[in-house]
Design an enzyme around this catalytic site. Structure first.
Site, mmCIF file in Angstrom:
data_model
loop_
_atom_site.group_PDB
_atom_site.id
_atom_site.type_symbol
_atom_site.label_atom_id
_atom_site.label_comp_id
_atom_site.label_asym_id
_atom_site.label_seq_id
_atom_site.Cartn_x
_atom_site.Cartn_y
_atom_site.Cartn_z
ATOM 1 C CD GLU A 1 18.443 141.459 35.287
ATOM 2 O OE1 GLU A 1 18.941 140.464 34.767
ATOM 3 O OE2 GLU A 1 18.247 142.516 34.675
ATOM 4 C CB CYS B 1 26.182 138.908 35.707
ATOM 5 S SG CYS B 1 24.903 139.205 34.481
#
Ligand SMILES: Cc1cc2nc3c(=O)[nH]c(=O)nc-3n(C[C@H](O)[C@H](O)[C@H](O)COP(=O)(O)O)c2cc1C
Length: 323
Positions: free
Chosen positions: A9, A98
């Site tokens: 990301e 994550c």
């Protein structure tokens, strides 16, 4: 042997996927995570994260791209996965790694590893929602705060219908602190019959070989290592010496230009600083280039600095020869 470009990301955007798969050696890509909460996302969100959907979910050089989803609601995860598949996603990858506080607080990412049954439920729900010809893959860490559930996590991914399992060999609490614990990947691999893809801290061809030996995995996923050495996948597959920084002039020039086209000049400026900093791990010249541009704000100035940097370096050896 397959090599995957890791989802990152804020780093691996469609421009990076395109340029890096053109360099070669990469077999699959995964988008940055698409956050799924309680709604069915509009089409434009999927196209934003994965513009390759306009190209049958392949990069311009023909490498398939998975759409990665992150969330925990069984219904909306299924619905959004179905929608991504309908829009042409090559496959759906599910993020259980994550470490971001906000994501974990809202019951997403690595927090789900505390309860492997949740992983099983989510994978099953997405598997049911997506046509059988589209793979649903799973990406995990070794656990949340400890490594006591690795085997249960691997089994949950397989029993839920995961097509393959990628393991980033650290817990959430270990964040990105070296070392990655590749031997735990082998323990997970021993539990399942689906392919397991080893990930974490592969920076060089030597690391790659060692990771394959320790994890006993054929296939690997490369993230920061590829950003630092853009032809790392090619070196792994074809052998041969690492290319010199000088040869990355076209890559950096295209990177700036395509980032500007993809978003805008501010975005291109920020990404170029980020990229030169990541490449500085392998190349001293990139560290110098980063120093030369880090305080600049204008696209044009940075572009000129980049071009000057490479020109000077091309001219210098000739001048040295003459004297
Ligand atoms: C800046 C950054 C962003 C990341 N974003 C994602 C993401 O969106 N989805 C995901 O599954 N993993 C994400 N990761 C984890 C990577 O995919 C990978 O598992 C991790 O970086 C370890 O691999 P490496 O040592 O080869 O970089 C991210 C990692 C970094 C450093």
């Amino acid at each position: 042997m397959k090599i995957l470009l890791a989802p990152m990301e804020g780093v691996v955007d469609p421009v990076v996927r395109d340029l890096f798969t053109r360099i070669g050696g990469i077999d699959y890509c995964v988008t940055e995570f698409v956050r799924v909460t309680s709604t069915l996302l509009p089409k434009k969100v999927f196209y934003k994260y994965c513009p390759e959907l306009h190209n049958k979910s392949h990069t311009s050089s023909g490498v398939p791209v998975f759409v990665q989803l992150l969330g925990s609601d069984l219904i909306t995860m299924g619905e959004n996965a179905h929608k991504a598949a309908e829009l042409g996603a090559y496959g759906i990858d599910l993020n259980f790694g994550c470490p971001a506080k906000t994501v974990n607080r809202h019951d997403g990412g690595a927090a789900l590893l505390k309860n492997p049954d949740r992983v099983f439920q989510i994978v099953s729900s997405v598997r049911r929602a997506v046509p059988q010809n589209k793979p649903v893959t799973v990406k995990v860490r070794l656990g949340y705060s400890d490594k006591t559930l690795t085997q249960e996590i691997a089994l949950a991914a397989q029993e839920g219908g995961g097509h393959w399992l990628t393991v980033h060999a650290r817990t959430k609490e270990e964040a990105y602190r070296p070392p990655a614990h590749w031997h735990y990947i082998k323990e997970m691999k021993d539990q399942v019959s689906i392919p397991v893809i080893a990930n974490g801290d592969i920076w060089t061809t030597t690391d790659h070989k060692r990771c394959q030996e320790v994890s006993e995995c054929e296939d690997t996923m490369l993230g920061r290592g590829l950003m630092a050495t853009p032809d790392l996948a090619l070196q792994i597959k074809k052998g041969g010496p690492a290319v010199e920084f000088q040869q990355w002039r076209t890559l950096l020039t295209n990177f700036m230009e395509e980032s500007r086209q993809y978003r805008n000049e501010t975005y291109a400026v920020q990404r170029t600083k980020q990229f030169t900093k990541l490449m500085a791990r392998t190349y001293d010249e990139s560290a110098q280039l980063f120093e030369a541009i880090k305080r600049e704000k204008q696209y044009e100035t940075i572009n000129n600095r980049v071009q000057d940097f490479f020109c000077k370096r091309e001219i210098l050896p000739r001048e040295e020869r003459i004297s």
